[in-house]
Motif scaffolding. Structure first.
Motif, short mmCIF file in Angstrom:
data_model
loop_
_atom_site.label_atom_id
_atom_site.label_comp_id
_atom_site.label_asym_id
_atom_site.label_seq_id
_atom_site.Cartn_x
_atom_site.Cartn_y
_atom_site.Cartn_z
N THR A 124 0.79 -1.24 0.00
CA THR A 124 0.00 0.00 0.00
C THR A 124 0.82 1.29 0.00
O THR A 124 0.28 2.35 -0.27
CB THR A 124 -0.93 0.05 1.22
OG1 THR A 124 -0.14 0.21 2.42
CG2 THR A 124 -1.76 -1.22 1.33
N ALA A 126 1.74 2.81 2.58
CA ALA A 126 1.15 3.62 3.64
C ALA A 126 2.24 4.12 4.59
O ALA A 126 3.31 3.52 4.72
CB ALA A 126 0.12 2.80 4.42
N ASP A 146 -5.48 2.23 6.95
CA ASP A 146 -4.20 2.78 6.53
C ASP A 146 -4.43 3.96 5.58
O ASP A 146 -5.53 4.17 5.10
CB ASP A 146 -3.32 1.71 5.86
CG ASP A 146 -3.89 1.26 4.52
OD1 ASP A 146 -3.85 2.04 3.55
OD2 ASP A 146 -4.37 0.10 4.42
N ASN A 147 -3.37 4.72 5.32
CA ASN A 147 -3.47 5.87 4.41
C ASN A 147 -2.72 5.60 3.11
O ASN A 147 -2.17 6.51 2.49
CB ASN A 147 -2.92 7.13 5.09
CG ASN A 147 -1.42 7.03 5.37
OD1 ASN A 147 -0.83 5.94 5.36
ND2 ASN A 147 -0.79 8.17 5.63
N GLY A 186 -6.79 5.28 0.91
CA GLY A 186 -6.49 4.30 1.94
C GLY A 186 -7.51 3.17 2.00
O GLY A 186 -8.50 3.16 1.26
#
Length: 198
Positions: A124, A126, A146-147, A186
């Motif tokens: 990801t 993140a 998560d971002n 996210g």
């Protein structure tokens, strides 16, 4: 009865070691033999194997039927997250005991959440993870947000990866429900756990 309990527990651990640690080690061995992986990637795979082993060992401890067990993940995974530059925000509150929680079921929960963390680290990009709990519909929800860059659910399931299907299978086996919401901003995984056995 005692002998049967020990036999069942032994079988559970053997199955989990086969599915978790064994699978990870075999995959690592294949890519190393093919020379398709660098030293840094080997180190990450081995760290994942160590996490698998530690979770299996943790699952042998007595369970108090509450979700303090997920603090195990915080203790086990925080150093890995820190080393990859991901900050962990913990908002886990006291929630009611789950009357069906035993070592076998607690390991299913830990494996589901472990897979979520692994996916974030691997895919990801993140920089933050938020873990929280709340009460909802006669049960408890554990959320991991998560971002990162998000993912397309349909594509992820069609790509042949076993992560999502294993999470779904484990959730179903304990009467839980798991959902994902993902955008370019996210992803949020929500795991609903019933307070009482169905």
């Amino acid at each position: 009865e005692h002998h049967q309990t020990l036999s069942d527990e032994r079988q559970r651990l053997m199955q989990d070691m086969h599915d978790g640690l064994g699978s990870s080690l075999i995959s690592a061995l294949r890519v190393v033999e093919n020379g398709k992986i660098g030293e840094g990637e080997v180190a990450q795979v081995l760290k994942g194997c160590i996490d698998d082993l530690k979770l299996a060992i943790d699952s042998m401890e007595p369970v108090e039927r509450d979700l303090l067990l997920i603090a195990t993940l915080r203790y086990r995974l925080a150093p890995r997250l820190e080393s990859t530059g991901i900050s962990l925000h913990w908002a886990v509150q006291d929630v009611p005991a789950l009357d069906w929680l035993d070592p076998k079921n607690s390991l299913h929960i830990l494996r589901i959440l472990q897979e979520a963390f692994a996916n974030i680290i691997k895919h990801t990009q993140a920089s933050e993870i938020h873990v929280a709990t709340r009460l909802e519909k006669n049960g408890v929800v554990v959320s991991i947000t998560d971002n990162g860059k998000g993912f397309d659910m349909a594509s992820a399931q069609q790509s042949g990866g076993k992560g999502l299907s294993n999470q779904l299978r484990r959730a179903k086996s304990i009467g839980a429900d798991i959902q994902w919401r993902s955008t370019h901003e996210g992803t949020c995984l929500s795991l609903w756990l019933p307070q009482f056995a169905g």
